[in-house]
Design a protein around this motif. Structure first.
Motif, PDB file in Angstrom:
ATOM      1  N   GLY A  36       0.818  -1.207   0.000  1.00  0.00           N
ATOM      2  CA  GLY A  36       0.000   0.000   0.000  1.00  0.00           C
ATOM      3  C   GLY A  36       0.851   1.256   0.000  1.00  0.00           C
ATOM      4  O   GLY A  36       2.031   1.222   0.356  1.00  0.00           O
ATOM      5  N   PRO A  37       0.270   2.374  -0.401  1.00  0.00           N
ATOM      6  CA  PRO A  37       1.045   3.601  -0.614  1.00  0.00           C
ATOM      7  C   PRO A  37       1.694   4.186   0.641  1.00  0.00           C
ATOM      8  O   PRO A  37       2.804   4.705   0.575  1.00  0.00           O
ATOM      9  N   GLN A  38       1.033   4.109   1.796  1.00  0.00           N
ATOM     10  CA  GLN A  38       1.612   4.692   3.012  1.00  0.00           C
ATOM     11  C   GLN A  38       2.848   3.923   3.471  1.00  0.00           C
ATOM     12  O   GLN A  38       3.864   4.519   3.812  1.00  0.00           O
ATOM     13  N   VAL A  39       2.762   2.606   3.492  1.00  0.00           N
ATOM     14  CA  VAL A  39       3.907   1.798   3.903  1.00  0.00           C
ATOM     15  C   VAL A  39       4.998   1.886   2.843  1.00  0.00           C
ATOM     16  O   VAL A  39       6.184   1.990   3.171  1.00  0.00           O
ATOM     17  N   ALA A  40       4.629   1.887   1.572  1.00  0.00           N
ATOM     18  CA  ALA A  40       5.608   1.994   0.490  1.00  0.00           C
ATOM     19  C   ALA A  40       6.421   3.280   0.629  1.00  0.00           C
ATOM     20  O   ALA A  40       7.646   3.272   0.430  1.00  0.00           O
ATOM     21  N   ALA A  41       5.776   4.372   0.989  1.00  0.00           N
ATOM     22  CA  ALA A  41       6.488   5.635   1.189  1.00  0.00           C
ATOM     23  C   ALA A  41       7.516   5.502   2.309  1.00  0.00           C
ATOM     24  O   ALA A  41       8.636   6.009   2.203  1.00  0.00           O
ATOM     25  N   GLN A  42       7.162   4.795   3.365  1.00  0.00           N
ATOM     26  CA  GLN A  42       8.098   4.580   4.474  1.00  0.00           C
ATOM     27  C   GLN A  42       9.263   3.687   4.062  1.00  0.00           C
ATOM     28  O   GLN A  42      10.402   3.899   4.476  1.00  0.00           O
ATOM     29  N   LEU A  43       8.975   2.675   3.241  1.00  0.00           N
ATOM     30  CA  LEU A  43      10.022   1.749   2.816  1.00  0.00           C
ATOM     31  C   LEU A  43      11.104   2.441   1.987  1.00  0.00           C
ATOM     32  O   LEU A  43      12.243   1.981   1.945  1.00  0.00           O
ATOM     33  N   ARG A  44      10.763   3.527   1.336  1.00  0.00           N
ATOM     34  CA  ARG A  44      11.749   4.257   0.529  1.00  0.00           C
ATOM     35  C   ARG A  44      12.750   5.020   1.395  1.00  0.00           C
ATOM     36  O   ARG A  44      13.788   5.445   0.913  1.00  0.00           O
ATOM     37  N   ASP A  45      12.451   5.177   2.676  1.00  0.00           N
ATOM     38  CA  ASP A  45      13.347   5.849   3.614  1.00  0.00           C
ATOM     39  C   ASP A  45      14.571   4.965   3.871  1.00  0.00           C
ATOM     40  O   ASP A  45      14.429   3.760   4.109  1.00  0.00           O
ATOM     41  N   ASP A  46      15.749   5.550   3.838  1.00  0.00           N
ATOM     42  CA  ASP A  46      16.991   4.790   4.053  1.00  0.00           C
ATOM     43  C   ASP A  46      17.079   4.167   5.442  1.00  0.00           C
ATOM     44  O   ASP A  46      17.830   3.212   5.644  1.00  0.00           O
ATOM     45  N   ARG A  47      16.331   4.697   6.402  1.00  0.00           N
ATOM     46  CA  ARG A  47      16.393   4.167   7.769  1.00  0.00           C
ATOM     47  C   ARG A  47      15.538   2.926   7.963  1.00  0.00           C
ATOM     48  O   ARG A  47      15.645   2.247   8.984  1.00  0.00           O
ATOM     49  N   VAL A  48      14.679   2.624   7.006  1.00  0.00           N
ATOM     50  CA  VAL A  48      13.831   1.439   7.077  1.00  0.00           C
ATOM     51  C   VAL A  48      14.531   0.309   6.321  1.00  0.00           C
ATOM     52  O   VAL A  48      14.976   0.488   5.191  1.00  0.00           O
ATOM     53  N   HIS A  49      14.660  -0.835   6.973  1.00  0.00           N
ATOM     54  CA  HIS A  49      15.375  -1.971   6.386  1.00  0.00           C
ATOM     55  C   HIS A  49      14.414  -3.106   6.050  1.00  0.00           C
ATOM     56  O   HIS A  49      13.310  -3.187   6.586  1.00  0.00           O
ATOM     57  N   VAL A  50      14.877  -3.984   5.177  1.00  0.00           N
ATOM     58  CA  VAL A  50      14.100  -5.148   4.762  1.00  0.00           C
ATOM     59  C   VAL A  50      14.957  -6.388   4.984  1.00  0.00           C
ATOM     60  O   VAL A  50      16.137  -6.410   4.613  1.00  0.00           O
ATOM     61  N   ALA A  51      14.369  -7.396   5.604  1.00  0.00           N
ATOM     62  CA  ALA A  51      15.039  -8.676   5.790  1.00  0.00           C
ATOM     63  C   ALA A  51      14.282  -9.727   4.987  1.00  0.00           C
ATOM     64  O   ALA A  51      13.050  -9.696   4.913  1.00  0.00           O
ATOM     65  N   CYS A  52      15.014 -10.636   4.386  1.00  0.00           N
ATOM     66  CA  CYS A  52      14.415 -11.731   3.627  1.00  0.00           C
ATOM     67  C   CYS A  52      15.059 -13.025   4.087  1.00  0.00           C
ATOM     68  O   CYS A  52      16.294 -13.125   4.131  1.00  0.00           O
ATOM     69  N   ALA A  53      14.231 -13.977   4.446  1.00  0.00           N
ATOM     70  CA  ALA A  53      14.706 -15.280   4.916  1.00  0.00           C
ATOM     71  C   ALA A  53      15.684 -15.128   6.075  1.00  0.00           C
ATOM     72  O   ALA A  53      16.695 -15.810   6.166  1.00  0.00           O
ATOM     73  N   GLY A  54      15.405 -14.167   6.964  1.00  0.00           N
ATOM     74  CA  GLY A  54      16.205 -13.989   8.171  1.00  0.00           C
ATOM     75  C   GLY A  54      17.455 -13.159   8.013  1.00  0.00           C
ATOM     76  O   GLY A  54      18.192 -12.986   8.976  1.00  0.00           O
ATOM     77  N   LYS A  55      17.710 -12.605   6.839  1.00  0.00           N
ATOM     78  CA  LYS A  55      18.914 -11.798   6.620  1.00  0.00           C
ATOM     79  C   LYS A  55      18.530 -10.400   6.174  1.00  0.00           C
ATOM     80  O   LYS A  55      17.754 -10.230   5.235  1.00  0.00           O
TER      81      LYS A  55
END
Length: 80
Positions: A36-55
């Protein structure tokens, strides 16, 4: 099978849910569309990280999650 997206901390509040399942494979653009657009906007912030399969991904835009994997959206952490 599906990919489980976990919305942690304030991202869960923003998404109004703690998790969601989507069909795989899932790349960066697909993730932005799925949350969704609100969370997507937050994800573009460099301080927000993404982990996949525990990494935690060094480059979150290189995300390529496969069926059965978990993608965690990690908000900025404040310290004391």
């Amino acid at each position: 099978m599906a990919i489980r997206i976990l919305f942690l901390g304030p991202l869960g509040d923003l998404a109004a849910r703690g998790e969601r399942e989507v069909a795989g494979p899932l790349d960066w653009d697909g993730l932005l569309e799925s949350v969704g657009p609100q969370v997507a906007a937050q994800l573009r912030d460099d301080r927000v990280h993404v982990a996949c399969a525990g990494k935690v991904l060094a480059d979150k835009t290189a995300l390529l999650a496969q069926d059965g994997e978990e993608v965690a959206l990690l908000p900025p952490v404040s310290g004391g």
